[in-house]
Design a protein around this motif. Structure first.
Motif, PDB file in Angstrom:
ATOM      1  N   TYR A 242       0.804  -1.212   0.000  1.00 20.42           N
ATOM      2  CA  TYR A 242       0.000   0.000   0.000  1.00 20.42           C
ATOM      3  C   TYR A 242       0.849   1.279   0.000  1.00 20.42           C
ATOM      4  O   TYR A 242       0.369   2.340  -0.400  1.00 20.42           O
ATOM      5  CB  TYR A 242      -0.890   0.055   1.245  1.00 20.42           C
ATOM      6  CG  TYR A 242      -1.849  -1.091   1.408  1.00 20.42           C
ATOM      7  CD1 TYR A 242      -2.441  -1.718   0.306  1.00 20.42           C
ATOM      8  CD2 TYR A 242      -2.180  -1.564   2.680  1.00 20.42           C
ATOM      9  CE1 TYR A 242      -3.333  -2.780   0.473  1.00 20.42           C
ATOM     10  CE2 TYR A 242      -3.068  -2.617   2.853  1.00 20.42           C
ATOM     11  CZ  TYR A 242      -3.639  -3.232   1.750  1.00 20.42           C
ATOM     12  OH  TYR A 242      -4.519  -4.281   1.927  1.00 20.42           O
ATOM     13  N   THR A 243       2.091   1.189   0.487  1.00 16.89           N
ATOM     14  CA  THR A 243       2.903   2.394   0.678  1.00 16.89           C
ATOM     15  C   THR A 243       4.172   2.427  -0.167  1.00 16.89           C
ATOM     16  O   THR A 243       4.765   3.497  -0.347  1.00 16.89           O
ATOM     17  CB  THR A 243       3.334   2.522   2.156  1.00 16.89           C
ATOM     18  OG1 THR A 243       4.122   1.372   2.511  1.00 16.89           O
ATOM     19  CG2 THR A 243       2.125   2.606   3.076  1.00 16.89           C
ATOM     20  N   GLY A 244       4.639   1.268  -0.642  1.00 11.67           N
ATOM     21  CA  GLY A 244       5.877   1.209  -1.414  1.00 11.67           C
ATOM     22  C   GLY A 244       7.134   1.261  -0.560  1.00 11.67           C
ATOM     23  O   GLY A 244       8.239   1.396  -1.081  1.00 11.67           O
ATOM     24  N   LEU A 245       6.973   1.142   0.761  1.00 12.99           N
ATOM     25  CA  LEU A 245       8.141   1.204   1.642  1.00 12.99           C
ATOM     26  C   LEU A 245       9.035  -0.018   1.464  1.00 12.99           C
ATOM     27  O   LEU A 245       8.554  -1.127   1.243  1.00 12.99           O
ATOM     28  CB  LEU A 245       7.709   1.273   3.114  1.00 12.99           C
ATOM     29  CG  LEU A 245       7.077   2.569   3.604  1.00 12.99           C
ATOM     30  CD1 LEU A 245       6.813   2.467   5.096  1.00 12.99           C
ATOM     31  CD2 LEU A 245       7.954   3.766   3.307  1.00 12.99           C
ATOM     32  N   ARG A 246      10.327   0.202   1.589  1.00 12.37           N
ATOM     33  CA  ARG A 246      11.271  -0.917   1.617  1.00 12.37           C
ATOM     34  C   ARG A 246      11.071  -1.704   2.909  1.00 12.37           C
ATOM     35  O   ARG A 246      10.606  -1.163   3.922  1.00 12.37           O
ATOM     36  CB  ARG A 246      12.715  -0.413   1.522  1.00 12.37           C
ATOM     37  CG  ARG A 246      13.050   0.246   0.196  1.00 12.37           C
ATOM     38  CD  ARG A 246      14.505   0.723   0.181  1.00 12.37           C
ATOM     39  NE  ARG A 246      14.859   1.301  -1.112  1.00 12.37           N
ATOM     40  CZ  ARG A 246      14.682   2.574  -1.430  1.00 12.37           C
ATOM     41  NH1 ARG A 246      14.165   3.406  -0.530  1.00 12.37           N
ATOM     42  NH2 ARG A 246      15.032   3.034  -2.617  1.00 12.37           N
ATOM     43  N   LEU A 285      -3.927   6.789   0.638  1.00 15.19           N
ATOM     44  CA  LEU A 285      -3.480   5.597  -0.084  1.00 15.19           C
ATOM     45  C   LEU A 285      -4.445   4.423   0.086  1.00 15.19           C
ATOM     46  O   LEU A 285      -4.858   4.111   1.207  1.00 15.19           O
ATOM     47  CB  LEU A 285      -2.086   5.179   0.411  1.00 15.19           C
ATOM     48  CG  LEU A 285      -0.954   6.191   0.199  1.00 15.19           C
ATOM     49  CD1 LEU A 285       0.293   5.743   0.940  1.00 15.19           C
ATOM     50  CD2 LEU A 285      -0.655   6.351  -1.286  1.00 15.19           C
ATOM     51  N   TYR A 286      -4.798   3.785  -1.012  1.00 14.98           N
ATOM     52  CA  TYR A 286      -5.564   2.531  -1.017  1.00 14.98           C
ATOM     53  C   TYR A 286      -6.758   2.548  -0.065  1.00 14.98           C
ATOM     54  O   TYR A 286      -6.911   1.656   0.770  1.00 14.98           O
ATOM     55  CB  TYR A 286      -4.634   1.356  -0.690  1.00 14.98           C
ATOM     56  CG  TYR A 286      -3.792   0.936  -1.866  1.00 14.98           C
ATOM     57  CD1 TYR A 286      -4.224  -0.024  -2.766  1.00 14.98           C
ATOM     58  CD2 TYR A 286      -2.552   1.541  -2.087  1.00 14.98           C
ATOM     59  CE1 TYR A 286      -3.453  -0.396  -3.853  1.00 14.98           C
ATOM     60  CE2 TYR A 286      -1.766   1.188  -3.183  1.00 14.98           C
ATOM     61  CZ  TYR A 286      -2.227   0.224  -4.055  1.00 14.98           C
ATOM     62  OH  TYR A 286      -1.466  -0.144  -5.129  1.00 14.98           O
ATOM     63  N   GLU A 287      -7.568   3.575  -0.206  1.00 14.19           N
ATOM     64  CA  GLU A 287      -8.806   3.681   0.575  1.00 14.19           C
ATOM     65  C   GLU A 287      -8.541   3.550   2.079  1.00 14.19           C
ATOM     66  O   GLU A 287      -9.277   2.903   2.804  1.00 14.19           O
ATOM     67  CB  GLU A 287      -9.817   2.620   0.116  1.00 14.19           C
ATOM     68  CG  GLU A 287     -10.206   2.757  -1.347  1.00 14.19           C
ATOM     69  CD  GLU A 287     -11.118   1.639  -1.814  1.00 14.19           C
ATOM     70  OE1 GLU A 287     -10.773   0.473  -1.553  1.00 14.19           O
ATOM     71  OE2 GLU A 287     -12.153   1.942  -2.419  1.00 14.19           O
ATOM     72  N   ARG A 288      -7.421   4.150   2.507  1.00  8.50           N
ATOM     73  CA  ARG A 288      -7.033   4.226   3.921  1.00  8.50           C
ATOM     74  C   ARG A 288      -6.674   2.868   4.528  1.00  8.50           C
ATOM     75  O   ARG A 288      -6.610   2.712   5.751  1.00  8.50           O
ATOM     76  CB  ARG A 288      -8.135   4.896   4.758  1.00  8.50           C
ATOM     77  CG  ARG A 288      -8.589   6.236   4.207  1.00  8.50           C
ATOM     78  CD  ARG A 288      -9.622   6.887   5.102  1.00  8.50           C
ATOM     79  NE  ARG A 288      -8.969   7.638   6.165  1.00  8.50           N
ATOM     80  CZ  ARG A 288      -9.070   8.965   6.315  1.00  8.50           C
ATOM     81  NH1 ARG A 288      -9.766   9.666   5.447  1.00  8.50           N
ATOM     82  NH2 ARG A 288      -8.480   9.561   7.320  1.00  8.50           N
TER      83      ARG A 288
END
Length: 388
Positions: A242-246, A285-288
């Motif tokens: 949902y966030t693209g975080l590593r 992001l992504y409907e919360r």
């Protein structure tokens, strides 16, 4: 400013067994001093304290030229450092001399790797692996030995170990990093960088991406008492989708990193890999869904301090993801990287490419463009399956 002076038999009044003593250069500043060996030894009768040079010696001209060369090199370094930084200390001089004395690129690499506190554990392991291969190839490489031929032979050595072309590229990347670091520290002339003439090759790699349906399968999972331990792994993986975080950033999130206002939660962190600040509005992001995951664990612990998730090792996390994939019936080799690839690919068709680049903190737009191509491929693959 540091002052320099040539001295003879300054530290050790005794002569060596062959009747010679060392010629040194003293660097002194504020009553502190550092003795620097010239590597030259002569008998007392060949040294003139009055003239500060070697006299009546068969190699007097050569020895005196070398002493002047070394003295001039030190004075130039001190002057350049003073000009660039405004001041110089004996500590900076010691750091400069640490490698000048040995002239060993391998020792330089060892020292820098050991003392670099900025490297993450995983990154440091990659650098150490490359160093191990470098030492196995040739135990000690001096700066003067760095050449196109040496790097080409190292390349042949790596392929001889049966390594994949991209693994070989990764090891070359580490060698290049420390060569460039040595150049910045004036230990190697820029035009003597062997990689100016050697081109390292790579092969395209397939990025695994989950479809929206596969992400939905993970979201819908329920757990039994036996596999309850996979619930947190699933949520961490989805949070990255949902966030693209590593993976390293997801593991490190603290409740203190989450700002709450009337609109919702915003993640405020410094990325581990890039050391750049990241402000990510989770409520957009992504409907919360990222917010819902944070709230789930916030409700469980009933406090707002400390880690949100868990600091798993990447190896354990990837093994757990394989269990999840098997349970839900996903036939793809899922790893922690897949979450970031999934996020980037799905978002590539929804936002301008420069916005995606900023979110992913890529240094090059070409890296981000890969996800635009993957997004187009997903659409084409989906259309191929339609029975018109």
């Amino acid at each position: 400013m540091i002052q320099f002076k040539i001295v003879y038999r300054s530290k050790n009044k005794k002569l060596r067994k062959d009747g010679t003593a060392i010629i040194q250069i003293i660097a002194y500043q504020n009553r502190k001093r550092r003795y620097i060996s010239t590597g030259l030894f002569v008998e007392p009768r060949y040294w003139s304290n009055r003239l500060n040079q070697v006299i009546d010696h068969p190699q007097a001209a050569e020895y005196n030229a070398e002493i002047k060369r070394q003295l001039n090199e030190l004075e130039v370094f001190a002057f350049d450092w003073l000009r660039q930084h405004g001041a110089i200390t004996l500590e900076e001089l010691n750091h400069h001399l640490k490698y000048k004395d040995s002239k060993s690129f391998t020792e330089f690499w060892k020292y820098e790797l050991e003392h670099d506190t900025r490297l993450q554990k995983g990154t440091k392991k990659k650098h150490q692996t490359a160093l191990n291969y470098w030492i196995a190839f040739q135990k000690d490489v001096r700066f003067s030995e760095l050449s196109f031929r040496l790097i080409r032979d190292f390349d042949t050595f790596l392929f001889g170990k049966g390594l994949h072309i991209n693994t070989v590229y990764t090891h070359h990347k580490q060698v290049k990093k420390y060569i460039n670091l040595a150049i910045r520290q004036d230990l190697l002339e820029p035009n003597k960088n062997p990689y100016l003439k050697f081109q390292v090759k790579t092969a395209p790699t397939e990025r695994i991406v989950l479809s929206r349906e596969e992400v939905a399968q993970l979201e819908a999972m329920t757990f039994t008492k036996e596999n309850r331990h996979l619930d947190l792994v699933r949520d961490m993986f989805l949070f990255s989708c949902y966030t693209g975080l590593r993976f390293s950033d997801t593991c490190a999130i603290q409740y203190e990193d989450i700002d709450q206002d009337k609109e919702g939660m915003t993640l405020n962190i410094v990325a581990k890999k890039t050391t750049k600040q990241m402000l990510l509005p989770l409520y957009r992001l992504y409907e919360r869904k990222p917010e819902a995951i944070i709230q789930k664990y916030k409700d469980e612990v009933m406090h707002e301090r400390g880690p949100v998730f868990h600091k798993y090792t990447n190896q354990y996390f990837n093994r757990a993801l394989k269990e999840l994939a098997k349970l839900v019936g996903i036939q793809k080799p899922i790893t922690s990287h897949v979450a970031r690839h999934t996020f980037a690919t799905h978002l590539a068709s929804k936002v301008p490419i420069h916005i995606l680049k900023a979110i992913l903190q890529h240094s090059k737009i070409e890296t981000t463009m890969v996800y635009l191509h993957l997004s187009s491929k997903l659409v084409n693959d989906a259309l191929d399956g339609v029975d018109w």
